[in-house]
Scaffold this active site. Structure first.
Site, PDB file in Angstrom:
ATOM      1  N   SER A  85       0.824  -1.209   0.000  1.00 44.22           N
ATOM      2  CA  SER A  85       0.000   0.000   0.000  1.00 44.22           C
ATOM      3  C   SER A  85       0.861   1.265   0.000  1.00 44.22           C
ATOM      4  CB  SER A  85      -0.968  -0.001   1.184  1.00 44.22           C
ATOM      5  OG  SER A  85      -0.274  -0.007   2.411  1.00 44.22           O
ATOM      6  N   GLY A 111       1.824   1.787  -3.581  1.00 47.33           N
ATOM      7  CA  GLY A 111       0.662   2.209  -4.355  1.00 47.33           C
ATOM      8  C   GLY A 111       0.285   3.652  -4.095  1.00 47.33           C
ATOM      9  N   ASP A 168       0.669 -19.648 -10.350  1.00 47.99           N
ATOM     10  CA  ASP A 168       0.160 -21.014 -10.485  1.00 47.99           C
ATOM     11  C   ASP A 168       0.801 -21.926  -9.458  1.00 47.99           C
ATOM     12  OD1 ASP A 168      -1.646 -21.015 -12.808  1.00 47.99           O
ATOM     13  OD2 ASP A 168       0.124 -20.350 -13.905  1.00 47.99           O
ATOM     14  N   GLU A 197       5.704  -5.869 -13.581  1.00 43.99           N
ATOM     15  CA  GLU A 197       5.359  -4.937 -14.651  1.00 43.99           C
ATOM     16  C   GLU A 197       5.129  -3.586 -13.986  1.00 43.99           C
ATOM     17  OE1 GLU A 197       2.284  -7.282 -14.668  1.00 43.99           O
ATOM     18  OE2 GLU A 197       3.247  -8.923 -15.715  1.00 43.99           O
TER      19      GLU A 197
END
Length: 172
Positions: free
Chosen positions: A94, A97, A111, A121
């Site tokens: 957070s 972000g 997976d 990315e």
């Protein structure tokens, strides 16, 4: 169900592998992963799904590197992870972000059986200075219900570095 931090620690070197593991990066229900000092950027303005796209390497110097908006940077975690019997998931922290820095565009879902470094990315809303070694994201684990097959894809499994898109292989 999401595993607690205590359960993540309990499953270390059994069903969850994080190398290197540092107890201070463990959270109540996740584990913080750090940013490596290398980045890749695509050389072309237009990317082609059916072709390998050329990339250039960048290094994050000790004084940091300012990322620019509207540019995709591919990074990776310092930690190598492997997961058995759980679904690994990746999210930004957070605090990261809140600087307008995204650490995955859409690929935060792992997976069962994935083994490797996580390619990040990285995209920013406004210029932001980043530093190698920062705890940039967190991995958390879901239980899985029912029979499943382990991840076997040769595209990204057992990677040793940053992985640009290998989607073109799906067209071969």
């Amino acid at each position: 169900m999401i595993l607690s931090g205590k359960e993540i620690e309990k499953q270390l070197n059994r069903k969850i592998f994080i190398d290197p593991f540092r107890p201070e990066q463990l959270n109540p229900n996740s584990y913080n992963l750090r940013l490596h000092n290398q980045l890749l950027v695509y050389d072309e303005d237009v990317l082609d799904m059916k072709s390998p796209n050329k990339v250039s390497e960048m290094e994050i110097p000790p004084e940091g590197l300012t990322l620019q908006p509207n540019k995709l940077y591919l990074g990776r975690t310092l930690e190598y992870t492997r997961t058995e019997d759980y679904v690994p998931m990746l999210e930004g922290r957070s605090s990261v972000g809140r600087l307008g820095l995204f650490i995955h565009v859409t690929a935060g879902f792992g997976d069962v059986g994935f083994s490797g470094y996580w390619t990040l990315e990285i995209f920013c809303v406004q210029p932001v200075r980043i530093y190698a070694g920062v705890e940039i994201c967190q991995i958390y684990y879901h239980t899985i219900d029912g029979e499943y097959e382990r991840y076997k894809s040769g595209k990204y499994q057992l990677n040793q570095g940053i992985q640009p898109s290998l989607l073109y292989r799906d067209f071969e």
